[in-house]
Design a protein around this motif. Structure first.
Motif, mmCIF file in Angstrom:
data_model
loop_
_atom_site.group_PDB
_atom_site.id
_atom_site.type_symbol
_atom_site.label_atom_id
_atom_site.label_comp_id
_atom_site.label_asym_id
_atom_site.label_seq_id
_atom_site.Cartn_x
_atom_site.Cartn_y
_atom_site.Cartn_z
ATOM 1 N N TYR A 96 0.865 -1.131 0.089
ATOM 2 C CA TYR A 96 0.077 0.174 -0.164
ATOM 3 C C TYR A 96 0.890 1.206 0.080
ATOM 4 C CZ TYR A 96 -3.282 -3.569 1.360
ATOM 5 O OH TYR A 96 -4.399 -4.429 1.500
ATOM 6 N N GLU A 97 0.383 2.176 -0.584
ATOM 7 C CA GLU A 97 1.095 3.459 -0.665
ATOM 8 C C GLU A 97 0.386 4.735 0.116
ATOM 9 O OE1 GLU A 97 3.636 5.665 -4.054
ATOM 10 O OE2 GLU A 97 1.334 5.725 -4.470
ATOM 11 N N VAL A 98 0.655 5.206 1.151
ATOM 12 C CA VAL A 98 -0.030 6.339 1.909
ATOM 13 C C VAL A 98 0.613 7.543 1.577
ATOM 14 C CG1 VAL A 98 -0.735 6.801 4.145
ATOM 15 C CG2 VAL A 98 -0.483 4.393 3.394
ATOM 16 N N LYS A 99 0.235 8.572 1.233
ATOM 17 C CA LYS A 99 0.351 10.072 1.272
ATOM 18 C C LYS A 99 -0.383 10.728 2.379
ATOM 19 C CE LYS A 99 1.609 9.949 -3.746
ATOM 20 N NZ LYS A 99 1.645 11.102 -4.924
ATOM 21 N N TYR A 100 0.430 11.632 3.139
ATOM 22 C CA TYR A 100 -0.228 12.535 3.745
ATOM 23 C C TYR A 100 0.514 14.049 3.734
ATOM 24 C CZ TYR A 100 3.551 11.413 7.285
ATOM 25 O OH TYR A 100 4.736 11.119 7.939
ATOM 26 N N SER A 101 -0.570 14.944 3.736
ATOM 27 C CA SER A 101 0.119 16.269 3.379
ATOM 28 C C SER A 101 -0.630 17.272 4.297
ATOM 29 C CB SER A 101 -0.262 16.652 1.862
ATOM 30 O OG SER A 101 -0.093 17.870 1.631
ATOM 31 N N THR A 102 -0.223 18.503 4.406
ATOM 32 C CA THR A 102 -0.874 19.694 5.132
ATOM 33 C C THR A 102 -1.230 20.362 3.996
ATOM 34 O OG1 THR A 102 1.120 20.968 5.016
ATOM 35 C CG2 THR A 102 0.640 19.783 7.026
ATOM 36 N N SER A 103 -1.212 20.191 2.595
ATOM 37 C CA SER A 103 -1.854 20.862 1.507
ATOM 38 C C SER A 103 -2.928 20.028 1.088
ATOM 39 C CB SER A 103 -0.506 20.980 0.520
ATOM 40 O OG SER A 103 -1.309 21.320 -0.758
ATOM 41 N N ALA A 139 5.013 19.971 0.999
ATOM 42 C CA ALA A 139 4.242 19.470 2.126
ATOM 43 C C ALA A 139 3.845 18.034 2.268
ATOM 44 C CB ALA A 139 3.014 20.369 2.165
ATOM 45 N N THR A 140 4.134 17.378 1.206
ATOM 46 C CA THR A 140 3.464 15.860 1.240
ATOM 47 C C THR A 140 4.833 14.901 1.527
ATOM 48 O OG1 THR A 140 2.276 16.389 -0.623
ATOM 49 C CG2 THR A 140 2.595 14.167 -0.492
ATOM 50 N N VAL A 141 4.179 13.779 2.110
ATOM 51 C CA VAL A 141 5.148 12.650 2.609
ATOM 52 C C VAL A 141 4.427 11.659 2.102
ATOM 53 C CG1 VAL A 141 6.229 11.166 4.717
ATOM 54 C CG2 VAL A 141 5.914 13.763 4.777
ATOM 55 N N LYS A 150 -3.299 21.172 13.770
ATOM 56 C CA LYS A 150 -2.824 21.473 12.164
ATOM 57 C C LYS A 150 -3.681 20.184 11.415
ATOM 58 C CE LYS A 150 0.297 22.880 9.264
ATOM 59 N NZ LYS A 150 0.416 24.458 8.824
ATOM 60 N N LYS A 151 -4.243 20.565 10.320
ATOM 61 C CA LYS A 151 -5.163 19.708 9.565
ATOM 62 C C LYS A 151 -4.470 18.888 8.562
ATOM 63 C CE LYS A 151 -9.189 21.123 8.021
ATOM 64 N NZ LYS A 151 -10.530 21.659 7.345
ATOM 65 N N TYR A 152 -4.553 17.648 8.471
ATOM 66 C CA TYR A 152 -3.770 16.821 7.747
ATOM 67 C C TYR A 152 -4.723 16.208 6.651
ATOM 68 C CZ TYR A 152 0.604 17.480 10.052
ATOM 69 O OH TYR A 152 1.810 17.961 10.836
ATOM 70 N N TYR A 153 -4.381 15.909 5.289
ATOM 71 C CA TYR A 153 -5.037 15.118 4.355
ATOM 72 C C TYR A 153 -4.359 13.879 4.135
ATOM 73 C CZ TYR A 153 -7.303 19.848 4.016
ATOM 74 O OH TYR A 153 -7.657 20.917 4.155
ATOM 75 N N VAL A 154 -4.936 12.848 4.046
ATOM 76 C CA VAL A 154 -4.681 11.448 3.775
ATOM 77 C C VAL A 154 -5.283 10.790 2.548
ATOM 78 C CG1 VAL A 154 -4.129 9.251 4.714
ATOM 79 C CG2 VAL A 154 -3.869 11.231 5.965
#
Length: 70
Positions: free
Chosen positions: A23-30, A37-39, A57-61
């Motif tokens: 699985y590939e997981v990306k999380y970002s503040t953008s 801002a992405t990991v 802080k809001k994170y998007y996943v």
């Protein structure tokens, strides 16, 4: 599903996909997942912990399953 364990750690649980190799997981503040801002993490299990989260802080996943083609 997201679950906050400690102030700086969040657990992510994914639904299992039968033929997935990982699985590939990306999380970002953008919201648009801009580069700075992405990991991106590649994991082999359906559970994953995100560390070093900032308070208030809001994170998007987003996540996806992948397999290897022959």
């Amino acid at each position: 599903m997201l679950k906050i364990v400690y102030i700086h750690i969040t657990l992510i649980s994914l639904l299992a996909v039968k033929k997935a190799k990982g699985y590939e997981v990306k999380y970002s503040t953008s919201k648009k997942f801009k580069k700075g801002a992405t990991v991106t993490k590649k994991i082999k299990r359906c559970k994953f912990a995100i560390t070093k989260i900032r308070k208030n802080k809001k994170y998007y996943v987003k996540a996806r399953a992948y397999t290897f083609a022959n």
